[in-house]
Each structure stands twice: as structure tokens, then as C-alpha cells.
Design a protein around this motif. Structure first.
Motif, PDB file in Angstrom:
ATOM      1  N   ASN A 162       4.647  -1.583 -12.399  1.00 17.79           N
ATOM      2  CA  ASN A 162       5.310  -2.920 -13.413  1.00 17.79           C
ATOM      3  C   ASN A 162       5.916  -2.190 -14.528  1.00 17.79           C
ATOM      4  O   ASN A 162       5.863  -1.010 -14.597  1.00 17.79           O
ATOM      5  CB  ASN A 162       4.328  -3.900 -13.550  1.00 17.79           C
ATOM      6  CG  ASN A 162       3.099  -3.272 -14.467  1.00 17.79           C
ATOM      7  OD1 ASN A 162       3.356  -2.279 -15.174  1.00 17.79           O
ATOM      8  ND2 ASN A 162       1.933  -4.115 -14.118  1.00 17.79           N
ATOM      9  N   LYS A 221      14.492 -16.294  -8.585  1.00 17.17           N
ATOM     10  CA  LYS A 221      14.102 -17.298  -9.861  1.00 17.17           C
ATOM     11  C   LYS A 221      12.877 -17.024 -10.492  1.00 17.17           C
ATOM     12  O   LYS A 221      11.790 -16.898  -9.479  1.00 17.17           O
ATOM     13  CB  LYS A 221      14.366 -18.661  -8.930  1.00 17.17           C
ATOM     14  CG  LYS A 221      14.153 -19.915 -10.292  1.00 17.17           C
ATOM     15  CD  LYS A 221      14.807 -21.239  -9.512  1.00 17.17           C
ATOM     16  CE  LYS A 221      13.608 -21.782  -8.784  1.00 17.17           C
ATOM     17  NZ  LYS A 221      12.547 -22.287  -9.676  1.00 17.17           N
ATOM     18  N   THR A 252      -0.317 -16.240 -11.981  1.00 16.21           N
ATOM     19  CA  THR A 252       0.314 -14.766 -11.386  1.00 16.21           C
ATOM     20  C   THR A 252      -0.727 -13.747 -11.122  1.00 16.21           C
ATOM     21  O   THR A 252      -0.296 -12.567 -11.356  1.00 16.21           O
ATOM     22  CB  THR A 252       1.620 -14.274 -12.329  1.00 16.21           C
ATOM     23  OG1 THR A 252       0.936 -14.344 -13.887  1.00 16.21           O
ATOM     24  CG2 THR A 252       2.764 -15.424 -12.264  1.00 16.21           C
ATOM     25  N   HIS A 253      -1.800 -14.101 -11.100  1.00 17.44           N
ATOM     26  CA  HIS A 253      -3.205 -13.176 -10.937  1.00 17.44           C
ATOM     27  C   HIS A 253      -2.917 -12.439  -9.648  1.00 17.44           C
ATOM     28  O   HIS A 253      -2.892 -13.189  -8.527  1.00 17.44           O
ATOM     29  CB  HIS A 253      -4.347 -13.659 -11.082  1.00 17.44           C
ATOM     30  CG  HIS A 253      -5.554 -12.898 -10.770  1.00 17.44           C
ATOM     31  ND1 HIS A 253      -5.765 -11.660 -11.770  1.00 17.44           N
ATOM     32  CD2 HIS A 253      -6.487 -12.875  -9.901  1.00 17.44           C
ATOM     33  CE1 HIS A 253      -6.838 -10.963 -11.405  1.00 17.44           C
ATOM     34  NE2 HIS A 253      -7.182 -11.757 -10.160  1.00 17.44           N
ATOM     35  N   GLY A 254      -2.863 -11.021  -9.723  1.00 21.66           N
ATOM     36  CA  GLY A 254      -2.627 -10.441  -8.182  1.00 21.66           C
ATOM     37  C   GLY A 254      -1.208 -10.259  -7.594  1.00 21.66           C
ATOM     38  O   GLY A 254      -1.109  -9.954  -6.293  1.00 21.66           O
ATOM     39  N   GLN A 278       7.461 -14.453  -3.463  1.00 25.03           N
ATOM     40  CA  GLN A 278       8.293 -15.684  -4.292  1.00 25.03           C
ATOM     41  C   GLN A 278       7.552 -16.706  -3.558  1.00 25.03           C
ATOM     42  O   GLN A 278       7.221 -17.611  -4.702  1.00 25.03           O
ATOM     43  CB  GLN A 278       9.836 -15.530  -3.721  1.00 25.03           C
ATOM     44  CG  GLN A 278      10.525 -16.490  -4.480  1.00 25.03           C
ATOM     45  CD  GLN A 278      10.765 -16.319  -6.339  1.00 25.03           C
ATOM     46  OE1 GLN A 278      10.580 -15.004  -6.473  1.00 25.03           O
ATOM     47  NE2 GLN A 278      11.285 -17.382  -6.598  1.00 25.03           N
TER      48      GLN A 278
END
Ligand SMILES: Nc1ncnc2c1ncn2[C@@H]1O[C@H](COP(=O)(O)OP(=O)(O)OP(=O)(O)O)[C@@H](O)[C@H]1O
Ligand SMILES: Cc1ncc(CO)c(N)n1
Length: 270
Positions: free
Chosen positions: A137, A199, A206-208, A239
Motif C-alpha cells: 500500500n 469506484k 475495509t479490514h483485510g 471491489q
């Protein structure tokens, strides 16, 4: 029968780490195997404890698989310390495993450290040159390259620096970007840049995401897809997993690992 091995930490909350990887492999009809590097006591609110395995325990798990079952692809997640990184890197050479996806996990969403500070140089020296794909990231790419990443130009520069460390394909994930409308990932294969845009979903669950995305890439590599095809499909997988929300826990909840399968019943077989 396609097989994939994850070398990573356990997330008791089930959304990240080994659990996210095995769930993703299963969803994509790849037989999942695991070597645990650490146990974390973790839920959607944060990490409450980190209990690393001995380097011997990690090596023995990998050898057990290497000497009997073999694997078509491997992913590494939380590796915790330099000793474990060195041992894992050596075993990748021993078994000549080539489809290696390195997710350079450093810090959990709540800020807990999943990689010791002095392990960064071992990661760069021993593991990255053996990786087919690395999936940092933005903060992880900043640590690995020593540069700050704000613009598209910065992202390209960081990807080129990671390529110079010996990684063959860099997937720089955009989840941590400031862009409120899109989440854009960048793939660099040493020649071309490819952009994967979706999008941006407004959610705290959004864990993991990173573990799940890199596990999907690993599964599709195991099935023989190219890196470009594997990343393209994995972007759709993550997504769907973020979009079709499940609500579990009081903090950053997990993603929905079965959403992609339910949505694309026939698309799993490449
Ligand atoms: N809100 C969002 N909407 C759409 N896609 C997202 C969102 N957040 C992350 N993603 C996608 O999820 C994938 C993982 O990216 P991210 O940068 O969040 O990884 P990460 O920080 O390593 O995740 P984690 O540490 O939670 O495992 C990427 O494909 C990214 O584009
Ligand atoms: C065990 C584990 N690995 C990776 C992450 C990163 O999401 C996490 N939170 N926990």
C-alpha cells in the motif's frame, strides 16, 4: 487441482491474515495451505496481542508442504521479524517456488506493528528479489523506497525503485490515496504501467482488503493466469468484497469474501 500456500499471521477476527487468504483461495477453487508466522489476538477494533512463532516452527510448516504436497503459488503476509524473513527466503530457493506474491505487511489499520523495524532491510535484501509480485500500500511503498508518495508521478517513481530492488512486478495499491471518488492501483512490470481504477466505496469495513486482494492474485497465478490477468480479476474480486457489505463487529469490519462468487457464478474458472 491447483494449490496455494500462504505464509502469514493469524487474525483471530477472521478478516485479514491467514484467514482472509484461505477464504479467498477457497472462493476461487484453489486448495489452500498455510504456514503461520504469528498468532494475533485481533478484532475489528484493533490488535490486542502479537505472539510470534519460532523460526523453526515456521520453517517446519513450509518444509512439510515442500516435501509432500508442493504448491503452484505462494503468498507472504505478516512475517514479523528478520529471522523469519531470511528463513522463508531460503526455503523459496530450496523448493524453487517461482509464483511468489509478497504483501509487505507492516502496520495493521489501528496502528499496531506487524513487522519489526529492523526487518525492513531483510525484506529488501532477501525476499523482494525472489518476488514475482509485490503488493505494497502507499505507506509500505514509502518505507521501502524512502520517498513520499503523493502524485501519479511519485507512484511511478516508487514502482521503478521497487523494480530496481529485483521485484518483477509491482502492484502499488491506492486504498490509502486521498482521491474521494476512485481507488486506483498501479501495476509496473519493468516496461509498462497499467492502471486499475474502481469506484471508491464509502465504508469503514475495509479490514483485510490488502490481504484479500493479494490472496486473489496468488490464487489466479496458481491457476496459470498471467500477472496482468490475475491483477485484473483480483481488482474485481476485492471491489465486490468491499461493496457487498457485511456488518460484523464495532470497528473496521471484514470484507465479504463470497461476494465475488455470488455475483459472478461462472467467471471463477479462468
Ligand atoms: N474504499 C475502497 N473502495 C474501493 N476499493 C478499495 C477501497 N479501499 C481499498 N480498496 C482496494 O482494496 C485493495 C487493497 O488496498 P489497500 O491500499 O486498502 O490495502 P492495505 O492497506 O494493504 O489493506 P489492509 O492493511 O487492510 O489489509 C486495493 O485494490 C484498493 O484499491
Ligand atoms: C495477521 C494480520 N495480517 C495482516 C494484517 C493487515 O491487514 C492484519 N491486520 N493482521
Amino acid at each position: 487441482m491447483y494449490k496455494a500456500l500462504t505464509i502469514a499471521g493469524s487474525d483471530s477476527g477472521g478478516g485479514a491474515g491467514i484467514q482472509a487468504d484461505l477464504k479467498t483461495f477457497q472462493e476461487l477453487e484453489v486448495f489452500g495451505m498455510s504456514a503461520l508466522t504469528a498468532v494475533t489476538a485481533q478484532n475489528t477494533l484493533g490488535v490486542h496481542g502479537v505472539y510470534p512463532m519460532t523460526v523453526e516452527a515456521v520453517s517446519q510448516q513450509i518444509k512439510a508442504i515442500g516435501e509432500d504436497m508442493g504448491t503452484d503459488a505462494i503468498k507472504t503476509g505478516m512475517l514479523f521479524n528478520a529471522e523469519i524473513i531470511e528463513a522463508v527466503s531460503e526455503l523459496l530457493v530450496t523448493y524453487q517456488w517461482k509464483n511468489v506474491v509478497v504483501d509487505p505487511v507492516m502496520i495493521a489499520k489501528g496502528g499496531a506493528s506487524l513487522l519489526q523495524q529492523d526487518a525492513i532491510s531483510a525484506l529488501k535484501k532477501y525476499l523482494l528479489p525472489r518476488a514475482l509480485v509485490i503488493t505494497p500500500n502507499i505507506p509500505e511503498a514509502e518505507v521501502l523506497t524512502g520517498m513520499s508518495i503523493r502524485t501519479v508521478h511519485d507512484k511511478r517513481e516508487a514502482a521503478m525503485r521497487l523494480f530496481d530492488l529485483g521485484v518483477k512486478n509491482i502492484v502499488l495499491k491506492g486504498g490509502h490515496d486521498e482521491d474521494p471518488s476512485e481507488s486506483v492501483d498501479l501495476l509496473f512490470d519493468g516496461k509498462e504501467f497499467y492502471t486499475f481504477s474502481s469506484k471508491r466505496i464509502s465504508t469503514k469495513n475495509t479490514h483485510g482488503t490488502g490481504c484479500t486482494f493479494s490472496a486473489a492474485i496468488t490464487a489466479w497465478l496458481a491457476k496459470g493466469l498471467s500477472v496482468l490477468e490475475a491483477v485484473t480479476k483480483s481488482k474485481d474480486f476485492i471491489q465486490a468484497a468491499i461493496e457487498v457489505e457485511i456488518k460484523i463487529g464495532h470497528g473496521h469490519g471484514p470484507t465479504n469474501h463470497w461476494a465475488y462468487r455470488k455475483r459472478n457464478k461462472v467467471l471463477i474458472d479462468s
